[in-house]
Enzyme design. Structure first.
Site, PDB file in Angstrom:
ATOM      1  N   PHE A   1      67.275  41.162  59.039  1.00 48.42           N
ATOM      2  CA  PHE A   1      67.464  42.097  60.149  1.00 48.42           C
ATOM      3  C   PHE A   1      68.828  41.957  60.820  1.00 48.42           C
ATOM      4  O   PHE A   1      69.202  42.773  61.650  1.00 48.42           O
ATOM      5  CB  PHE A   1      66.378  41.890  61.200  1.00 48.42           C
TER       6      PHE A   1
ATOM      7  N   GLU B   1      67.438  33.039  69.030  1.00 46.55           N
ATOM      8  CA  GLU B   1      68.316  34.040  68.424  1.00 46.55           C
ATOM      9  C   GLU B   1      69.719  33.797  68.997  1.00 46.55           C
ATOM     10  O   GLU B   1      70.192  34.503  69.880  1.00 46.55           O
ATOM     11  CB  GLU B   1      67.781  35.441  68.720  1.00 46.55           C
TER      12      GLU B   1
ATOM     13  N   ARG C   1     106.362  61.734  58.291  1.00 50.37           N
ATOM     14  CA  ARG C   1     106.828  61.130  57.054  1.00 50.37           C
ATOM     15  C   ARG C   1     105.814  60.133  56.476  1.00 50.37           C
ATOM     16  O   ARG C   1     105.731  59.947  55.265  1.00 50.37           O
ATOM     17  CB  ARG C   1     108.167  60.424  57.310  1.00 50.37           C
TER      18      ARG C   1
END
Length: 496
Positions: free
Chosen positions: A327, A411, A281
């Protein structure tokens, strides 16, 4: 056929066409000029600048404060490529590797990366000659781009690493010898231009989007076959219901089902059951949400594959060399995680329809065999789908929600977008298998409704499927039929 690399917009449909129809690549004149102009500018800047330039005259990551002598700049780039080739795990499939090469060429062609023309042309040589570098799925954190997989992708340019060529695995040096090519002598900044960038993540995203579009089309017609085989109702697909909610995918799905089943004898016969389970449904709501998600993710990835994503960015016309963060994989990591959820849901609702078809309701025999008990019939294909769907659910944990600092904290926030890409690929593959099992099951159930017919579209699919997968009278080995159902879905063209 030739595709010219240019500044023009590269679409995912065009990528699919290039890969599947065997195009070769060629640099357009504008791309050639931009690459040469950027390289000449960078060489002049290195010769005249008294300030250090990140990644060009310095080390990388947390070693960015260490200056490199001019006579060591070429060695710096080779060292970068060798030291970053730390991939492990399963190989990235060749068709995704080929997309990676195409996207790397496209990104370098804009003239913001400082690559030599000969380096870009050698990547084109690899693409045109079906040379597939051996790239591994594990190793990228999706922060400074895809450093590890792109190192493996580009090592063969300098005679290192490994490739697959005509089914044979060989070293980077051997393929260069075989083709009569000299190793590329990397200039300053080139190693960084090759290793920085989001081409591994983006290639997984593009491949997954191409497959996801195909699977959403399959999901609709397979579910239409299941609905008719289950003696379901068409009222939940009435457009009046969906126009008052106005989601594009929901409306499109309902319209598609009305089209698919418009001439079905089964759907138009009087119904005993007042309501269908949600897995039938609510198909417009669920399949529609998947389509809307697909549309959103496609729009984001479309931007990414037409971008320069290495670092630093070299802007000759502005006389700028800027170290920044293009990046970083976050812009596509989160959308890929979103698509993981959507594709899992497409498989999840498919498995629920399979469960209903084998449950012995609405005049269908238990497990869709004439003599259940003696025969298990389609009991275990549903188990298999349940197993696959469960695995996909566990893969839906968003990779982009995690971050582990790297490079001595320089980083310190990463996207984990590569992990999002590889698990998205696996979920897409899983969903294809689940849909293939639903097709296998629905075709069996439909045969128990004879002599009544479904629609012309569904009957055409059923007849073609029966040419490769038979009706199951008695228990037999089932896994070849499932494998053939997957192959059938890859070969059969819907809408022809």
């Amino acid at each position: 056929m030739i595709h010219k690399i240019s500044a023009g917009h590269l679409t995912q449909d065009k990528i699919d066409e290039i890969i599947t129809q065997g195009y070769t690549l060629e640099l357009g004149d504008d791309s050639r000029e931009r690459i040469i102009h950027c390289r000449e500018y960078l060489d002049h800047k290195i010769a005249t600048s008294k300030e250090p330039i990140y990644g060009v005259t310095t080390g990388f990551g947390s070693l960015c404060d260490i200056s490199i002598d001019a006579d060591q700049l070429a060695q710096l780039q080779i060292n970068l490529m060798m030291s970053h080739a730390c991939g492990t795990g399963e190989r990235v499939p060749n068709d995704i590797v080929k997309i990676m090469i195409l996207l790397k060429i496209q990104s370098l062609s804009y003239g913001y990366s400082g690559c030599q023309l000969c380096t870009v042309e050698r990547l084109i040589d690899f693409f045109n000659n079906d040379i597939y570098p051996i790239v591994y799925q594990q190793g990228s954190v999706g922060a400074s781009g895809d450093l590890v997989p792109l190192a493996h992708l580009c090592l063969p340019l300098v005679g290192l690493g490994e490739v697959e060529y005509h089914g044979e695995r060989m070293s980077g040096g051997d393929i260069l010898d075989k083709m009569g090519w000299e190793p590329i002598r990397l200039a300053s900044k080139e190693g960084l231009a090759l290793l920085n960038g989001t081409q591994n993540m983006s290639a997984h995203a593009v491949w997954s989007l191409i497959q996801a579009k195909r699977l959403t089309e399959w999901a609709d017609i397979i579910a239409a076959m299941s609905l008719d085989a289950y003696d379901g109702r068409l009222e939940p697909f009435n457009l009046a219901v969906h126009l008052v909610r106005s989601h594009n995918g929901q409306i499109a799905t309902a319209a598609r089902f009305n089209e698919l089943l418009r001439d079905s004898e089964l759907i138009s016969q009087p119904k005993v059951n007042v309501q269908d389970p949600y897995s039938f449904r609510c198909i417009p709501q669920v399949h529609g949400a998947v389509k809307d998600t697909l549309s959103y993710v496609k729009s984001v990835v479309d931007i990414e594959i037409n971008a320069t994503t290495d670092n630093p960015t070299v802007c000759p016309d502005e006389d700028l060399i800027i170290s920044a963060g293009n990046f970083h994989g976050e812009p596509i990591a989160m959308p890929m995680d979103f698509l993981c959820i959507a594709m899992n849901e497409l498989g999840s609702i498919s498995e629920r329809r399979q469960y209903k078809l084998v449950s012995g309701n609405r005049g269908l025999p238990s497990f869709l065999v004439a003599k259940p008990g003696l025969n298990s019939g389609f009991m275990i294909p549903q188990y298999t789908s349940a197993s696959i769907v469960s695995q996909s659910k566990t893969l839906c944990m968003p990779s982009s929600a995690d971050s582990i600092p790297t490079s001595q904290g320089q980083e310190d926030h990463v996207s984990m977008g590569a992990n999002a890409g590889t698990k998205l690929m696996r979920i897409v593959q899983n969903t294809e298998r689940v849909l293939a099992i639903e097709l296998f099951t629905a075709a069996q159930a439909l045969d128990f409704r004879r002599p009544m017919k479904s629609s012309s579209a569904v009957e055409r699919l059923h007849a073609a499927f029966r040419e490769v997968v038979p009706f199951i009278d008695h228990d037999e080995v089932m896994y070849p039929h499932i494998a053939n159902a997957v192959k059938f879905m890859r070969r059969f063209r819907l809408g022809d």
